[in-house]
Design a protein around this motif. Structure first.
Motif, mmCIF file in Angstrom:
data_model
loop_
_atom_site.group_PDB
_atom_site.id
_atom_site.type_symbol
_atom_site.label_atom_id
_atom_site.label_comp_id
_atom_site.label_asym_id
_atom_site.label_seq_id
_atom_site.Cartn_x
_atom_site.Cartn_y
_atom_site.Cartn_z
ATOM 1 N N LEU A 1 -64.846 19.441 38.413
ATOM 2 C CA LEU A 1 -63.411 19.333 38.193
ATOM 3 C C LEU A 1 -62.899 17.989 38.672
ATOM 4 C CD1 LEU A 1 -62.219 22.875 39.377
ATOM 5 C CD2 LEU A 1 -62.856 22.142 37.064
ATOM 6 N N GLN A 2 -61.840 17.518 38.011
ATOM 7 C CA GLN A 2 -61.150 16.280 38.361
ATOM 8 C C GLN A 2 -59.817 16.621 39.013
ATOM 9 O OE1 GLN A 2 -62.769 13.382 37.885
ATOM 10 N NE2 GLN A 2 -64.457 14.581 37.013
ATOM 11 N N PRO A 3 -59.097 15.634 39.540
ATOM 12 C CA PRO A 3 -57.745 15.915 40.058
ATOM 13 C C PRO A 3 -56.842 16.554 39.003
ATOM 14 C CG PRO A 3 -58.495 13.797 40.864
ATOM 15 C CD PRO A 3 -59.535 14.259 39.878
ATOM 16 N N LEU A 4 -57.019 16.180 37.731
ATOM 17 C CA LEU A 4 -56.344 16.830 36.605
ATOM 18 C C LEU A 4 -57.403 17.169 35.568
ATOM 19 C CD1 LEU A 4 -53.976 17.763 34.850
ATOM 20 C CD2 LEU A 4 -53.620 15.373 34.173
ATOM 21 N N THR A 5 -57.566 18.450 35.284
ATOM 22 C CA THR A 5 -58.570 18.901 34.325
ATOM 23 C C THR A 5 -57.914 19.777 33.275
ATOM 24 O OG1 THR A 5 -60.285 18.903 36.049
ATOM 25 C CG2 THR A 5 -60.767 20.115 34.025
ATOM 26 N N TYR A 6 -58.171 19.442 32.003
ATOM 27 C CA TYR A 6 -57.714 20.264 30.884
ATOM 28 C C TYR A 6 -58.875 21.147 30.426
ATOM 29 C CZ TYR A 6 -53.706 17.075 30.401
ATOM 30 O OH TYR A 6 -52.574 16.353 30.616
ATOM 31 N N ILE A 7 -58.633 22.449 30.363
ATOM 32 C CA ILE A 7 -59.630 23.413 29.900
ATOM 33 C C ILE A 7 -59.200 23.821 28.498
ATOM 34 C CG2 ILE A 7 -60.774 25.603 30.405
ATOM 35 C CD1 ILE A 7 -59.753 25.174 33.337
ATOM 36 N N VAL A 8 -59.959 23.370 27.503
ATOM 37 C CA VAL A 8 -59.496 23.399 26.120
ATOM 38 C C VAL A 8 -60.377 24.311 25.274
ATOM 39 C CG1 VAL A 8 -58.989 21.978 24.104
ATOM 40 C CG2 VAL A 8 -58.697 21.032 26.402
ATOM 41 N N GLY A 9 -59.751 25.145 24.471
ATOM 42 C CA GLY A 9 -60.493 25.997 23.574
ATOM 43 C C GLY A 9 -59.567 26.949 22.848
ATOM 44 N N PRO A 10 -60.051 27.614 21.795
ATOM 45 C CA PRO A 10 -59.207 28.532 21.029
ATOM 46 C C PRO A 10 -58.839 29.772 21.830
ATOM 47 C CG PRO A 10 -61.485 28.661 20.283
ATOM 48 C CD PRO A 10 -61.408 27.513 21.241
ATOM 49 N N ASN A 11 -57.826 30.490 21.351
ATOM 50 C CA ASN A 11 -57.443 31.750 21.984
ATOM 51 C C ASN A 11 -58.628 32.712 21.963
ATOM 52 O OD1 ASN A 11 -54.764 31.091 22.574
ATOM 53 N ND2 ASN A 11 -54.057 31.682 20.542
ATOM 54 N N GLY A 12 -58.800 33.445 23.056
ATOM 55 C CA GLY A 12 -59.869 34.421 23.130
ATOM 56 C C GLY A 12 -61.224 33.862 23.482
ATOM 57 N N SER A 13 -61.297 32.564 23.771
ATOM 58 C CA SER A 13 -62.596 31.955 24.067
ATOM 59 C C SER A 13 -63.026 32.158 25.520
ATOM 60 C CB SER A 13 -62.567 30.457 23.739
ATOM 61 O OG SER A 13 -61.546 29.794 24.469
#
Length: 403
Positions: free
Chosen positions: A27-39
């Motif tokens: 993880l970074q100081p700001l982390t985006y966790i990206v993916g479709p709904n239900g993933s």
């Protein structure tokens, strides 16, 4: 090692937690966790949330709120398994460490903490304890409080100065899936030091900021005006024995802003305020070590994404921020580093979480595409090589840290 002014969660390893069979991510100081709904994005945050809940209330309450062990642990090939969590971190004084535990079922449908481990500093040299089924197997301290297999020992160990910084860092995480309906209702006055997960005490938090952290309140106001330009400010409003929020809104032809109670405000405005309060609620006496927010862009106009992104970046300079999202607008920033992205996918009901694939990483580094543009093209996916490595060589939950 450079000294950090705040605690940072550096690495998370999960095993058999809900839809996540195994993951090992940085993880970074700001982390985006990206993916479709239900993933499975929410399941990743919920693993951290469970740790926070178990430390602040009890392991039993934390598990029951999630439906019990049967709903938390992942079934592998139809067979129940135990689940485990390992968190590697860096404390404000620069010391690295880790905290890990795994939980299994008992025959009477109960559960037990099979193993629990905490260590700080160089291997074998700093404070540490290791517990197996409620029995202390190793400890750096001359005394250790009584522990049982149905509770996390770190709660009891927080009474020892050696382990208090670890407890404080992990118990001070905050996780948010904001609910405008609850934010809109009249609220009972509550302790406003920390915003609750759905925003049900936001009026108390605004009042707390008014009293002890007017600078943080000013930052919230500044960004709220950027996201919702008509809103000039927000204040706590006493209504008999209850309280709510009162918004100051610019009206054409009016010399002074009009005042509207929260019940008259849109979902988008309330969610935007909730996100900003979650990000900037820290004050001189208390601040969350980490803020995890579910889809902060929900109910916001896409044009507000740039202001929201700026708020996330500014907040991450003081508090670690994790964000789940599937918004191309929020990620359409040419300066966004590929290291700040974790991609999530679901294959056969199993969640995979890893850095983005090499082609997308290179496209971002060459400024050929932003992360938002890649998301629109369905090109933000977990690196298949890393996913395969994770499955083939699962890192141990217990043992030395790699921070």
């Amino acid at each position: 090692m450079t000294v950090s002014p705040r605690a940072l969660l550096r690495r998370v390893i999960l095993r058999n937690f809900k839809s996540i069979g195994f993951c090992d991510v940085r993880l970074q100081p700001l982390t985006y966790i990206v993916g479709p709904n239900g993933s499975g994005k929410s399941n990743f945050l919920d693993a951290l949330h469970l740790v926070r809940d178990a430390l602040n209330s009890s392991l039993d309450n934390a598990m029951n709120e999630r439906g019990g062990l049967a709903e938390i642990r992942r079934r592998s090939s139809g067979h129940p398994t135990h689940f485990g969590i390992r968190l590697e971190f860096e404390l404000p004084d620069g010391r690295a460490g880790h905290y890990a535990f795994d939980i299994g079922a008992l025959k009477d449908r109960g559960y037990e903490v099979l193993n629990e481990e905490c260590a700080l500093g160089e291997a074998g040299q700093g404070p540490r304890f290791k517990i197996n089924r409620g029995e202390v197997k190793a400890c750096s301290e001359t005394t250790f409080p009584l522990v049982t297999a149905d509770r996390l020992a770190l709660v009891a160990a927080s009474g020892l100065a050696a382990f208090r910084p670890v407890f404080d860092a992990l118990a001070s995480m905050g996780f948010y899936n904001l609910n405008p309906r609850l934010m809109r209702e009249l609220q009972k006055p509550q302790e406003g030091r920390l915003l609750k997960p759905t925003g049900e005490n936001i009026a108390s938090v605004i009042g707390h900021l008014e009293r002890v952290a007017p600078g943080q309140q000013a930052i919230v106001k500044e960004f709220l005006q950027s996201v919702v330009p008509m809103v000039q400010g927000v204040e706590r409003k006493q209504v008999g024995p209850m309280e709510t929020l009162e918004f100051l809104q610019e009206m054409a032809g009016a010399r002074h802003p009009w005042r509207f109670l929260a019940q008259n405000m849109s979902d988008g405005t309330l969610r935007a305020l909730g996100v900003l309060v979650a990000l900037f609620q820290g004050n001189r006496d208390y601040a969350p070590t980490l803020v995890g927010i579910e889809e902060p862009e929900t109910a916001l106009h896409p044009a507000a994404s740039a202001a929201l992104r700026d708020a996330l970046v500014r907040a991450s300079a003081q508090t670690q921020v994790l964000v789940t999202s599937h918004s191309p607008e929020l990620l359409s920033d040419p300066d966004l580093s590929d290291d700040a992205l974790l991609a999530v996918s679901s294959v056969g009901g199993s969640t995979h979480i890893a850095p983005i694939d090499p082609a997308s990483r290179e496209a971002m580094r060459q400024h050929l595409f932003t992360a938002g543009e890649l998301l629109r093209l369905n090109q933000l996916v977990p690196d298949p090589a890393i996913v395969s490595q994770q499955s083939a060589r699962q890192a141990e939950l217990f043992g030395g840290s790699e921070v």
